[in-house]
Design a protein around this motif. Structure first.
Motif, PDB file in Angstrom:
ATOM      1  N   HIS A  81      -7.168  -1.891  -1.109  1.00  0.00           N
ATOM      2  CA  HIS A  81      -5.887  -2.255  -1.725  1.00  0.00           C
ATOM      3  C   HIS A  81      -5.064  -1.024  -2.110  1.00  0.00           C
ATOM      4  CE1 HIS A  81      -8.438  -1.397  -5.182  1.00  0.00           C
ATOM      5  NE2 HIS A  81      -7.303  -1.260  -5.914  1.00  0.00           N
ATOM      6  N   ASP A  82      -5.681   0.179  -2.233  1.00  0.00           N
ATOM      7  CA  ASP A  82      -4.930   1.380  -2.623  1.00  0.00           C
ATOM      8  C   ASP A  82      -5.248   2.603  -1.770  1.00  0.00           C
ATOM      9  OD1 ASP A  82      -7.485   1.827  -3.426  1.00  0.00           O
ATOM     10  OD2 ASP A  82      -6.981   2.382  -5.501  1.00  0.00           O
TER      11      ASP A  82
ATOM     12  N   TYR B   3      -1.799   4.607  -1.730  1.00  0.00           N
ATOM     13  CA  TYR B   3      -0.566   3.824  -1.908  1.00  0.00           C
ATOM     14  C   TYR B   3      -0.794   2.808  -3.015  1.00  0.00           C
ATOM     15  CZ  TYR B   3      -3.507   1.190   1.307  1.00  0.00           C
ATOM     16  OH  TYR B   3      -4.583   0.583   1.906  1.00  0.00           O
ATOM     17  N   THR B   4       0.308   2.189  -3.368  1.00  0.00           N
ATOM     18  CA  THR B   4       0.279   1.082  -4.339  1.00  0.00           C
ATOM     19  C   THR B   4       1.143  -0.031  -3.785  1.00  0.00           C
ATOM     20  OG1 THR B   4       2.163   1.927  -5.587  1.00  0.00           O
ATOM     21  CG2 THR B   4      -0.041   2.694  -6.269  1.00  0.00           C
ATOM     22  N   TRP B   5       0.981  -1.264  -4.377  1.00  0.00           N
ATOM     23  CA  TRP B   5       1.834  -2.353  -3.899  1.00  0.00           C
ATOM     24  C   TRP B   5       3.303  -2.056  -4.168  1.00  0.00           C
ATOM     25  CZ3 TRP B   5      -0.102  -5.447  -0.604  1.00  0.00           C
ATOM     26  CH2 TRP B   5      -1.462  -5.766  -0.610  1.00  0.00           C
ATOM     27  N   GLN B   6       3.565  -1.311  -5.260  1.00  0.00           N
ATOM     28  CA  GLN B   6       4.960  -0.981  -5.541  1.00  0.00           C
ATOM     29  C   GLN B   6       5.518  -0.018  -4.506  1.00  0.00           C
ATOM     30  OE1 GLN B   6       2.512  -0.936  -7.709  1.00  0.00           O
ATOM     31  NE2 GLN B   6       3.066  -2.497  -9.259  1.00  0.00           N
ATOM     32  N   SER B   7       4.734   0.983  -4.106  1.00  0.00           N
ATOM     33  CA  SER B   7       5.232   1.932  -3.104  1.00  0.00           C
ATOM     34  C   SER B   7       5.409   1.268  -1.754  1.00  0.00           C
ATOM     35  CB  SER B   7       4.269   3.124  -2.993  1.00  0.00           C
ATOM     36  OG  SER B   7       2.990   2.690  -2.505  1.00  0.00           O
ATOM     37  N   ILE B   8       4.501   0.308  -1.468  1.00  0.00           N
ATOM     38  CA  ILE B   8       4.656  -0.410  -0.186  1.00  0.00           C
ATOM     39  C   ILE B   8       5.908  -1.266  -0.226  1.00  0.00           C
ATOM     40  CG2 ILE B   8       3.622  -2.142   1.312  1.00  0.00           C
ATOM     41  CD1 ILE B   8       0.894  -1.079   0.487  1.00  0.00           C
ATOM     42  N   LYS B   9       6.094  -1.906  -1.373  1.00  0.00           N
ATOM     43  CA  LYS B   9       7.274  -2.763  -1.506  1.00  0.00           C
ATOM     44  C   LYS B   9       8.546  -1.944  -1.421  1.00  0.00           C
ATOM     45  CE  LYS B   9       9.237  -6.304  -4.536  1.00  0.00           C
ATOM     46  NZ  LYS B   9       9.070  -7.059  -5.811  1.00  0.00           N
TER      47      LYS B   9
ATOM     48  N   ARG C 149       8.865   0.661   0.306  1.00  0.00           N
ATOM     49  CA  ARG C 149       8.867   1.304   1.624  1.00  0.00           C
ATOM     50  C   ARG C 149       8.790   2.842   1.496  1.00  0.00           C
ATOM     51  NH1 ARG C 149      13.347  -2.139   5.205  1.00  0.00           N
ATOM     52  NH2 ARG C 149      12.326  -4.177   4.941  1.00  0.00           N
TER      53      ARG C 149
END
Length: 899
Positions: free
Chosen positions: A53-54, A83-89, A91
């Motif tokens: 997940h990270d 990465y984090t879900w925020q960084s993926i979101k 982009r």
């Protein structure tokens, strides 16, 4: 419904997702290869692990990429994507941690010029990069056939890209790079030779965007000594042979650059600078040495000015300086020459008196193209000796630099040379002594390594404050004490070939003139020649215009001369004819100088010198030179021929002088001479080495003389004269001359006076023995001034004459004693007076001598106790009128008075 949905829809989707997740190591490399094909990535190899997940771990990835800038082969190991879900979101790029990165880059030379612009504007590409850390990277870079290897660490964070790397050069040299490329286009870089040492180069650069372009400001410094070692294979031979002991280059700049970009958003740096505007200031300080230079020191400031669409202009700033100490022992110049000129301590200094603009020159011929520099501005050059023996100051113009050892230009020279014999041994070899030289000249020069060329422009000048003859008989000053100038009315071309060590020159004419009277002086004309042709003499001619010559205690007179000169095998020959009016109408001479051992010879020949004008001038030299008495008489007429052979060097001086004189009439206080002829030969020698040690001039003079005179008298009275006299004698010394009489033969009172082997010394009472032969008795009686006595017959014998030369003596000669006897019988007639008071003895003597015929007569002259002359005579003979003519023998003592 939900159960059916879960069974027939969600479960297959979940199964597919799980299946895809399980197959990630299989399908991700295939997908990456397909997606990266448009970017010309080839030979992609990718090994990935299962993401979380990270984090996603990539075991290895490698690829090869070909582009316009070159070929890249890259391999990454142990890559971690964080990465984090925020960084993926949002982009955003994940954080990359790379364990090992290896890359091989082969650049296209055409694109090397793109590298500076890429490095100076990291904001154009760094903003698109993810944050990453490379714990260890290896980069092999091939550029123009040169291999470079880089290894170290990379770190890209918010503030920028940091590089800490070891660099291996093609020469197996190692450098250490510490650089930071900021996202704000601020670049800092330092280069180290060893770890934990001072940097050998550093750079600080900043780009600021403006509406019309960029403003680039920065500064840098380079250690020149280390840079030379680093780039030794790329430097020309002249710089390779130069060892930089210490040196530093500091620069700072402010330049405006346009915003134009090329393909791939990269800018060709050369094209970029061609549109730039601004200045680059550099300061160089360097100390170096070279096989031809003992010491080279540079302290210079340079300015490079950039203008759009114009070639950059370089300028040497005012006050810049270069100092050179030549290494003469690495040249083929004769060591004796540069040592005698004291060039071993020479320093040559160049300094910019004003800003000097540097212009690039390119010359193309059959041998190819050559690049050089032309310098526009005032450059001062000073050549000086550390002991202040000389100093040459020059202003250089039209200066061109074709190579480090090839300079060309025009020098306006001035300076001085303290030409003292003790400090300059070569001066002792000259026939004249130049006290101080000053010079002023304009010379065009070309120091081509194969041939040095000099063109001395007209009206160049060398000045001497005084010229003094080395003749020790009396100091001769030419042109009084006026400044003497050596000038040329036409140009003189000189060339020197260092490899062959010889000179060539064109026809030349130089003039030696006194500054106050330029119409006087010496003209010298030389033909073209070369020192290479050892079997061919260097020839020329000269003319001495009417020039004033000054002797101490002698009135100035004019000198004129013409002659020919030649130089061959280290020997100078000068043949000349001269006039010294009003004293000498014609003088012929020859001067020879052997340069190797400094031997000199001067041959002089003068004929028919009229003595009356010359001899009074000699009297003026009496106090200075201590002339002997014979040279102080008053000559009323007569001629003389003079020949001399003078030879000298640093150790000794010798001379042979011959004087032939004829028809000389002269008089002094006690002497009157007429019709004198004869010859004298003087030999002079002097040990100059001892003179230098003692500081006293000691020379020896000897002479041989043969003299004839028609008439010599020492008083106006009758009988006090010699006729047809001949004297042979020798002399020693000069002012205190000593005479050695070898032979005297003279006519006196109708007989002969002969003398031999006697010495006459100065400041003494001398005795001269004279033999009288066949002197008529009647002439002797007349000399005694006895009018009542007449006699015939002749006497002979010896007379000792005294010559008093003691100081303060008024009587120069006298009779010490005499002893005479009859050499021819004769008579004595004595006519007595009619005085009735005559004594019986006097009457008796008168009766005997009235008609006395003597067979023998003797006379002995001495001095009595009162130092009066006493004459003791003895008469043997008869008188027919006395005692019936019987033989009479009697003696008589008299006290004569001789004037």
């Amino acid at each position: 419904m939900l159960r059916l949905l879960f069974r027939y829809a969600l479960l297959p989707i979940i199964a597919i997702v799980l299946l895809c997740y399980a197959a990630i190591p299989l399908w991700v490399p295939i997908l990456a290869t397909a997606l990266l094909k448009p970017y010309q990535w080839q030979d992609i190899e990718l090994t990935v692990a299962y993401p979380t997940h990270d984090n996603w771990h990539i075991k290895q990835v490698s690829w090869r990429q070909e582009g316009g800038a070159g070929t890249y082969v890259t391999s990454l190991t142990d890559v971690s994507l964080n990465y984090t879900w925020q960084s993926i979101k949002a982009r955003q790029w994940p954080q990359l941690d790379i364990g090992v990165a290896k890359s091989v880059i082969q650049t296209d030379p055409k694109h090397l010029s793109l590298i500076p612009s890429i490095a100076l504007l990291p904001s154009q590409w760094l903003s698109a990069w993810p944050k990453f850390t490379v714990a260890k990277f290896n980069l092999n870079l091939a550029a123009q056939g040169q291999q470079f290897a880089l290894s170290g660490q990379l770190r890209n964070q918010t503030e920028g890209l940091s590089i800490l790397s070891k660099i291996s050069t093609p020469l197996q040299q190692q450098l250490y790079l510490d650089a930071t490329l900021g996202i704000d286009d601020q670049v800092e870089a330092k280069l180290f030779a060893t770890q934990n040492s001072a940097p050998v180069a550093k750079l600080t650069s900043g780009m600021k965007r403006q509406s019309t372009g960029y403003v680039w400001q920065g500064q840098g410094a380079v250690n020149l000594a280390y840079t030379q070692k680093l780039l030794i294979d790329l430097l020309p031979l002249d710089l390779v042979q130069t060892t930089i002991n210490q040196g530093k280059l500091n620069s700072h700049w402010k330049i405006t650059l346009p915003t134009g970009a090329g393909k791939d958003n990269y800018v060709n740096f050369e094209s970029w600078l061609s549109q730039a505007q601004g200045q680059l200031q550099s300061q160089i300080q360097m100390a170096a040495s070279n096989p031809n230079v003992k010491e080279l020191y540079v302290d210079a400031s340079l300015t490079q000015t950039l203008e759009p669409n114009n070639a950059p202009q370089w300028r040497i700033n005012e006050g810049s300086m270069v100092r050179v100490s030549p290494a003469w022992n690495h040249t083929k110049i004769d060591p004796n020459l540069y040592q005698s000129l004291r060039l071993e301590q020479a320093q040559l200094t160049f300094s910019a008196a004003s800003p000097v603009v540097i212009e690039s020159l390119k010359k193309t011929d059959l041998m190819g193209s050559k690049t050089g520099l032309r310098l526009h501005g005032d450059i001062n050059a000073t050549l000086e000796n550390t002991h202040s023996v000389y100093q040459v100051f020059g202003q250089l113009s039209q200066l061109q630099v074709h190579a480090l050892n090839h300079w060309q230009g025009v020098a306006n020279l001035s300076g001085y040379y303290l030409a003292q014999t003790d400090a300059n041994p070569w001066m002792a070899q000259l026939p004249i002594d130049l006290r101080q030289l000053q010079f002023l000249s304009n010379v065009a020069f070309d120091f081509d390594p194969k041939q040095w060329q000099f063109k001395v422009q007209p009206n160049s000048k060398i000045s001497a404050t005084q010229v003094v003859s080395r003749r020790e008989a009396g100091t001769v000053q030419l042109f009084a004490s006026d400044k003497l100038n050596l000038t040329n009315d036409q140009g003189i071309n000189l060339a020197y070939l260092p490899d062959q060590d010889y000179w060539t020159w064109s026809k030349a004419s130089v003039y030696l003139r006194p500054e106050s009277i330029p119409s006087q002086g010496l003209e010298i004309h030389l033909g073209e020649g070369s020192t290479l042709l050892t079997n061919r003499p260097i020839e020329g001619s000269f003319e001495l215009r009417p020039t004033s010559v000054n002797l101490p205690n002698w009135p100035a007179f004019q000198a004129l001369s013409k002659g020919q000169l030649s130089w061959l095998d280290g020997q100078l020959n000068v043949n000349f004819t001269s006039q010294l009016p009003p004293y000498i109408s014609s003088l012929n001479g020859q001067y020879t100088w052997h340069a190797d051992n400094a031997d000199h010879q001067l041959l002089v020949k003068v004929e028919k010198v009229n003595l009356p004008p010359l001899m009074p001038q000699l009297k003026q030299l009496e106090n200075a030179s201590g002339l002997p008495a014979p040279l102080l008489v008053n000559v009323t007429s007569g001629l003389a021929n003079y020949e001399a052979d003078w030879r000298w060097n640093s150790k000794q001086l010798v001379a042979i002088q011959k004087i032939n004189y004829s028809k000389v009439d002269a008089r002094s206080t006690h002497l009157n001479i007429k019709g004198l002829t004869g010859q004298s030969e003087f030999n002079y020698s002097r040990n100059r080495s001892k003179d230098k040690q003692s500081g006293i001039i000691n020379g020896t003079t000897s002479g041989q003389h043969q003299v004839k005179a028609n008439y010599v008298s020492w008083a106006p009275d009758k009988g006090k004269s010699l006729l047809n006299s001949e004297v042979t004698f020798s002399t020693e010394g000069w002012s205190g001359m000593r005479y050695q009489i070898e032979r005297i033969n003279a006519g006196w009172l109708g007989g002969r006076a002969v003398g031999t082997a006697v010495s006459i010394l100065t400041e003494r009472l001398n005795t001269l023995p004279i033999t009288l032969q066949d002197i008529p008795l009647g002439r002797l009686v007349e000399l005694a001034k006895i009018p009542s006595l007449t006699a015939t017959g002749e006497v002979s014998g010896g007379v000792n004459i005294t010559i008093d030369l003691t100081p303060g003596s008024h009587q120069t000669w006298g009779v010490a004693n005499a002893n005479l006897s009859t050499s021819k019988v004769g008579t004595i007639q004595y006519k007595g007076n009619d005085d009735p008071d005559t004594s019986d003895k006097a009457a008796y003597l008168q009766e005997i001598l009235s008609e006395f015929e003597f067979q023998n007569l003797s006379a002995k002259l001495t001095h009595n106790d009162d130092n009066e002359l006493q004459l003791l005579t003895r008469f043997v003979g008869s008188n027919k009128q006395f005692e019936e003519g019987n033989k009479v023998d009697f003696s008589l003592t008299l006290n004569p008075q001789l004037d």
